[in-house]
Design an enzyme around this catalytic site. Structure first.
Site, mmCIF file in Angstrom:
data_model
loop_
_atom_site.group_PDB
_atom_site.id
_atom_site.type_symbol
_atom_site.label_atom_id
_atom_site.label_comp_id
_atom_site.label_asym_id
_atom_site.label_seq_id
_atom_site.Cartn_x
_atom_site.Cartn_y
_atom_site.Cartn_z
ATOM 1 N N HIS A 81 0.940 -1.301 -0.066
ATOM 2 C CA HIS A 81 -0.053 -0.007 0.009
ATOM 3 C C HIS A 81 1.167 1.277 0.009
ATOM 4 O O HIS A 81 0.336 2.020 0.559
ATOM 5 C CB HIS A 81 -0.995 0.011 1.149
ATOM 6 C CG HIS A 81 -1.958 -1.031 1.278
ATOM 7 N ND1 HIS A 81 -3.036 -0.835 0.751
ATOM 8 C CD2 HIS A 81 -2.089 -2.439 1.555
ATOM 9 C CE1 HIS A 81 -3.969 -2.018 0.892
ATOM 10 N NE2 HIS A 81 -3.006 -2.981 1.426
ATOM 11 N N ASN A 154 -10.221 -2.890 2.114
ATOM 12 C CA ASN A 154 -10.107 -2.710 1.027
ATOM 13 C C ASN A 154 -11.166 -2.647 0.209
ATOM 14 O O ASN A 154 -12.394 -2.735 0.937
ATOM 15 C CB ASN A 154 -9.443 -4.311 0.455
ATOM 16 C CG ASN A 154 -7.982 -4.412 0.864
ATOM 17 O OD1 ASN A 154 -7.535 -3.273 1.281
ATOM 18 N ND2 ASN A 154 -7.568 -5.552 1.122
ATOM 19 N N HIS A 345 -4.073 1.266 11.903
ATOM 20 C CA HIS A 345 -3.777 -0.006 12.589
ATOM 21 C C HIS A 345 -5.255 -0.717 12.847
ATOM 22 O O HIS A 345 -6.003 -0.169 13.514
ATOM 23 C CB HIS A 345 -2.914 0.048 13.961
ATOM 24 C CG HIS A 345 -2.750 -0.883 14.891
ATOM 25 N ND1 HIS A 345 -2.771 -2.259 14.377
ATOM 26 C CD2 HIS A 345 -2.038 -1.218 15.916
ATOM 27 C CE1 HIS A 345 -2.562 -2.988 15.440
ATOM 28 N NE2 HIS A 345 -2.188 -2.439 16.252
HETATM 29 FE FE1 HDE Z 1 -2.513 -4.609 5.409
HETATM 30 N N1 HDE Z 1 -0.810 -3.757 5.973
HETATM 31 N N2 HDE Z 1 -1.833 -6.758 6.220
HETATM 32 N N3 HDE Z 1 -4.435 -5.658 4.870
HETATM 33 N N4 HDE Z 1 -3.255 -2.961 4.930
HETATM 34 C C1 HDE Z 1 -0.355 -2.644 5.871
HETATM 35 O O1 HDE Z 1 0.861 -1.351 7.371
HETATM 36 C C2 HDE Z 1 -0.825 -6.714 6.894
HETATM 37 C C3 HDE Z 1 -4.523 -6.978 5.102
HETATM 38 C C4 HDE Z 1 -4.560 -2.666 4.379
HETATM 39 O O2 HDE Z 1 -3.196 3.712 3.919
HETATM 40 C C5 HDE Z 1 0.875 -2.354 6.424
HETATM 41 O O3 HDE Z 1 1.064 0.843 7.541
HETATM 42 C C6 HDE Z 1 -0.795 -8.187 7.067
HETATM 43 C C7 HDE Z 1 -6.263 -7.266 4.689
HETATM 44 C C8 HDE Z 1 -4.558 -1.283 4.028
HETATM 45 O O4 HDE Z 1 -1.679 3.463 5.494
HETATM 46 C C9 HDE Z 1 1.458 -3.692 6.905
HETATM 47 C C10 HDE Z 1 -1.749 -8.883 6.654
HETATM 48 C C11 HDE Z 1 -6.561 -6.007 4.319
HETATM 49 C C12 HDE Z 1 -3.154 -0.922 4.427
HETATM 50 C C13 HDE Z 1 0.217 -4.522 6.671
HETATM 51 C C14 HDE Z 1 -2.646 -7.636 5.830
HETATM 52 C C15 HDE Z 1 -5.404 -4.964 4.474
HETATM 53 C C16 HDE Z 1 -2.572 -1.755 4.855
HETATM 54 C C17 HDE Z 1 2.065 -1.662 5.393
HETATM 55 C C18 HDE Z 1 -2.262 -10.172 6.749
HETATM 56 C C19 HDE Z 1 -8.031 -5.573 4.302
HETATM 57 C C20 HDE Z 1 -2.682 0.843 4.075
HETATM 58 C C21 HDE Z 1 2.135 -0.395 5.695
HETATM 59 C C22 HDE Z 1 -2.393 -10.730 7.898
HETATM 60 C C23 HDE Z 1 -8.834 -5.900 5.144
HETATM 61 C C24 HDE Z 1 -3.220 1.473 5.162
HETATM 62 C C25 HDE Z 1 1.272 0.071 7.205
HETATM 63 C C26 HDE Z 1 -2.803 2.773 4.884
HETATM 64 C C27 HDE Z 1 -1.313 -1.609 5.183
HETATM 65 C C28 HDE Z 1 0.125 -5.932 7.157
HETATM 66 C C29 HDE Z 1 -3.853 -8.116 5.176
HETATM 67 C C30 HDE Z 1 -5.691 -3.588 4.279
HETATM 68 C C31 HDE Z 1 2.723 -4.287 6.592
HETATM 69 C C32 HDE Z 1 0.516 -8.975 8.001
HETATM 70 C C33 HDE Z 1 -6.793 -8.494 4.827
HETATM 71 C C34 HDE Z 1 -5.700 -0.588 3.508
HETATM 72 O O5 HDE Z 1 1.304 -3.610 8.371
#
Ligand code: HDE
Length: 722
Positions: A81, A154, A345
């Site tokens: 992202h 999402n 978060h």
């Molecule tokens: Fe994320 N995801 N994600 N994700 N995610 C990040 O956090 C992660 C997942 C989503 O505009 C990171 O600050 C793991 C699902 C959005 O700043 C990180 C897993 C969904 C955004 C991270 C998922 C999301 C992130 C990268 C699986 C939809 C952007 C930078 C267990 C429900 C937020 C950050 C923004 C961002 C980890 C799966 C949505 C690395 C480990 C499912 C919208 O922490």
């Protein structure tokens, strides 16, 4: 010091020219140049040297401070992202939800909750195109009166994997390949499809990713989903399961894939610009917050598991109740300070909301703090203005990199007597957070519930629920993506998986790839149950409650508004100014924006000698950046455009991308030169082509056509050049 709104000069050097600025763009603390310590700088042109031709002195703290800060201007981009755009807004509740939750922003209709929303693509880096075929992030920070609640969702309601332990594998597979860092912001490559073809649980998400949902027309025209099942907890402590939704008031609309690829070249900031300009033009983007509420007693009622993030709850089974409205009404002042530094978060929740045991959600609860520690440089990222709650923060956490708060007093521990016992724990009555006391009685295992093993039923439901053009686009997307995969065995294995979703789909993709659909390799779920003996579970096939879910097709979305659509008017000298003025007026009255596009910038002269301001030329504009095209009449103007290949290409391309095109009868000599002009000579009516010869009221018809968004049926037969 001068007042904020006062115009002033930014450079006080004697010979320099005074520049008047609106002080909104200038730091209001002082108009004099200073170091970061507030020391006024006398010379910002020369470093300190041992003589005019001598070595630079290490002592020059001004130079060192400036260069050091510059060296650190970039921070690590988000691992996923990274490419995002954001805006401020408000959330207003329609009706109290106190039956389900005690969260004040969902119970008190008198409160306007400030929000900050960041949209993003997932795979590309910070400077990549907005138009990648990708999932879009839809992250909302509610600054509530009980602390921050982040809904980090999402634009698709399901996810690729069921367990957080596979997330690094998924992301490594989709990111550019490690040996040559190719391709940027694209899933169409070997490592992605290698992984996916070996992960049957991704089948449902892949169908969404290959659908037009992955190429939205605008962030403003996307749905949003919390994906996981959460819990709502009411005043009495009773829980309900909940799925969060965002419903765009402009409807859900997408682009054509060919168009998206071209926009990536013409305007890679297309979505960012669209969001920014809509807000600047006061076309505030709006969504309704939807809740699907499921009583705890119904936890095991469905053919799928509510804890499985690769499944959705069809709206046809549990209706979405629209409970409030989100309006984005203010652009950020500073991209870095706000959009880049915002830290979402999934673990930021408030009393009245709680988690479930969804294993993907559980893993996310760890990841988001961890990622901010590296990205924002330490544990104090909550003190960055965009991340601060609107309520006071009192605790005994201290120090660390970039600490902003100057904590006073001797005590930074609890319990204490020297500090009068402060800060005190909050009782439930005072709004203290308590976790939902879910009963847990289990063995410690690395195992997945068998109820997670049906990977194909909802993938099939999604496909069956699409309109014919949407289905065709899915075939095309698979053919494109797998066509870019170099390893034939990966293409074949994926074709096998597709055949488990829908046999016709697999046959059509197989045809495009020049491959026979293989007998699929049996997808296997490895698991070690509590008895410690490793077993392979075969995927299960459950009986779905419904065969078709109309809510999954964009064909059934809102199609009655042209608000904020951008319409191209093609014009040259000698154009009929009344036609332009009349059409422009009615489109603008209905909320659309009009751009006059001509062979050159400046002003053109109409047939009646009136001057018309040109907004774009064929050099700066392209049909892919517009929703519809209008060709006014005027002999000289039509003759000029007919001699301009760019004008003809503009029209052909708009036709190919299934857009509404309206033309006045005397523009025929130009249209005859286009691909679709031939169709005009026949009497057959072509949807979305509006002519003053055929339609009574061309303006009314044009508005109706633009609000339909696209005429996808036009793609058949699919041999349209452009
Ligand atoms: Fe994320 N995801 N994600 N994700 N995610 C990040 O956090 C992660 C997942 C989503 O505009 C990171 O600050 C793991 C699902 C959005 O700043 C990180 C897993 C969904 C955004 C991270 C998922 C999301 C992130 C990268 C699986 C939809 C952007 C930078 C267990 C429900 C937020 C950050 C923004 C961002 C980890 C799966 C949505 C690395 C480990 C499912 C919208 O922490």
């Amino acid at each position: 010091m001068k007042s904020k709104k006062q115009a002033t000069s930014v450079n006080r050097s004697e010979n320099s020219k005074k520049i008047d600025l609106d002080l909104d763009s200038v730091n209001d603390a002082s108009t004099l140049l200073t170091t970061n310590q507030g020391v006024k700088i006398n010379d910002d042109q020369n470093s300190l040297k041992a003589g005019p031709r001598g070595a630079t002195l290490l002592e020059d703290f001004i130079l060192r401070e400036k260069i050091t800060h510059f060296d650190h201007e970039r921070i690590p981009e988000r691992i996923v992202h990274a490419r995002g755009s954001a805006a401020h807004g408000i959330f207003k509740l329609y009706k109290t939800q106190s039956k389900y939750t005690k969260a004040s922003f969902l119970t008190d209709t008198s409160v306007e909750t400030p929000v900050f929303v960041r949209f993003s693509t997932v795979a590309g880096s910070r400077g990549s195109t907005d138009l990648a075929r990708d999932v879009r992030g839809f992250a909302v920070k509610f600054y509530t009166q009980e602390g921050n609640f982040d809904l980090v969702g999402n634009n698709m309601p399901v996810f690729f994997i069921q367990d957080a332990i596979k997330f690094p594998d998924l992301v490594h597979a989709v990111k550019p390949e490690p040996h040559n860092e190719i391709p940027q912001a694209a899933s169409a490559h070997d490592t992605f499809w290698d992984f996916i073809s070996l992960m049957p649980e991704s089948a449902h998400m892949i169908m969404w990713l290959m659908s037009d949902r992955a190429i939205p027309r605008s962030y403003r025209m996307m749905e949003g989903f919390g994906v996981h099942t959460f819990r709502l907890i009411n005043e009495k402590g009773a829980a309900h399961f909940v799925k969060f939704h965002w419903k765009p008031l402009l409807g859900v609309h997408s682009l054509a894939w060919d168009e998206a690829q071209k926009i990536s070249g013409k305007d890679p900031d297309f979505h960012r610009r669209d969001l920014w300009e809509s807000i600047e033009n006061r076309n505030f983007p709006e969504w309704e917050l939807g809740l699907q509420i499921i009583p705890e007693i119904d936890e095991h009622k469905y053919s799928f598991d509510l804890l499985d993030p690769t499944k959705l709850v069809p709206e046809e089974l549990v209706p979405v109740q629209r409970v409030g409205k989100l309006t984005l009404n203010r652009n950020p002042e500073n991209f870095f300070a706000e959009t880049e530094q915002v830290a979402f978060h999934v673990g930021h929740i408030v009393p009245g909301i709680d988690f479930t045991n969804d294993p993907l959600l559980q893993g996310r609860l760890f990841s988001y703090t961890d990622t901010q520690l590296i990205r924002l440089g330490g544990p104090n990222f909550h003190e960055i203005p965009i991340n601060r709650p609107i309520v006071p923060v009192h605790n005994n956490q201290r120090d660390g990199f970039m600490r902003q708060t100057i904590n006073k007093g001797r005590t930074s521990y609890h319990p204490n007597s020297l500090g009068g016992g402060c800060p005190f724990q909050a009782s439930m009555k005072e709004g203290g957070f308590t976790s939902y006391a879910e009963k847990i009685d289990a063995h410690k295992v690395r195992e997945r519930s068998k109820s997670f093993f049906d990977h194909f039923t909802q993938a099939g439901l999604f496909y069956n629920s699409q309109s014919e053009p949407e289905k065709q686009h899915i075939v095309d997307a698979f053919s494109f993506e797998l066509g870019k995969v170099e390893t034939i065995s990966i293409r074949e294995r994926m074709l096998g998986i597709i055949s488990l979703i829908n046999k016709t789909l697999a046959t059509e993709v197989g045809y495009k790839l020049g491959l026979k659909v293989p007998i699929p390799e049996k997808p296997i779920n490895k698991s070690i149950p509590a008895d410690g003996v490793e077993k392979d579970f075969q995927p299960i096939e459950s009986k779905p409650e419904i065969e078709i879910a109309a809510s999954l097709s964009m064909a059934n979305t809102v199609k009655d508004t042209i608000k904020s659509r951008v319409i191209a008017f093609l014009a040259a000298d000698g154009v009929n100014e009344q036609a332009i003025a009349g059409m422009k007026k009615i489109l603008e009255e209905n909320g659309a924006k009009v751009d006059i596009i001509a062979p050159r910038l400046g002003r053109i002269q109409g047939a009646g000698k009136k001057e018309i301001l040109v907004n774009q030329s064929f050099f700066t504009a392209a049909s892919v950046l517009y929703d519809a095209v209008y060709v006014p009449g005027g002999d000289q103007h039509i003759a000029t455009l007919a001699a301009d290949p760019d004008a003809i290409h503009f029209l052909n391309e708009a036709f190919r991308h299934c857009k509404a095109i309206a033309f006045e009868i005397d523009s025929k000599p130009l249209l005859k030169l286009t691909y679709f002009g031939k169709k005009l000579t026949s009497n057959k009516k072509e949807d979305g082509l509006i002519s003053s010869e055929k339609q009574q009221d061309i303006r009314k018809e044009f508005i109706k056509a633009i609000s339909r968004h696209r005429f996808w049926e036009r793609e058949k037969p699919r041999k349209i050049p452009a």
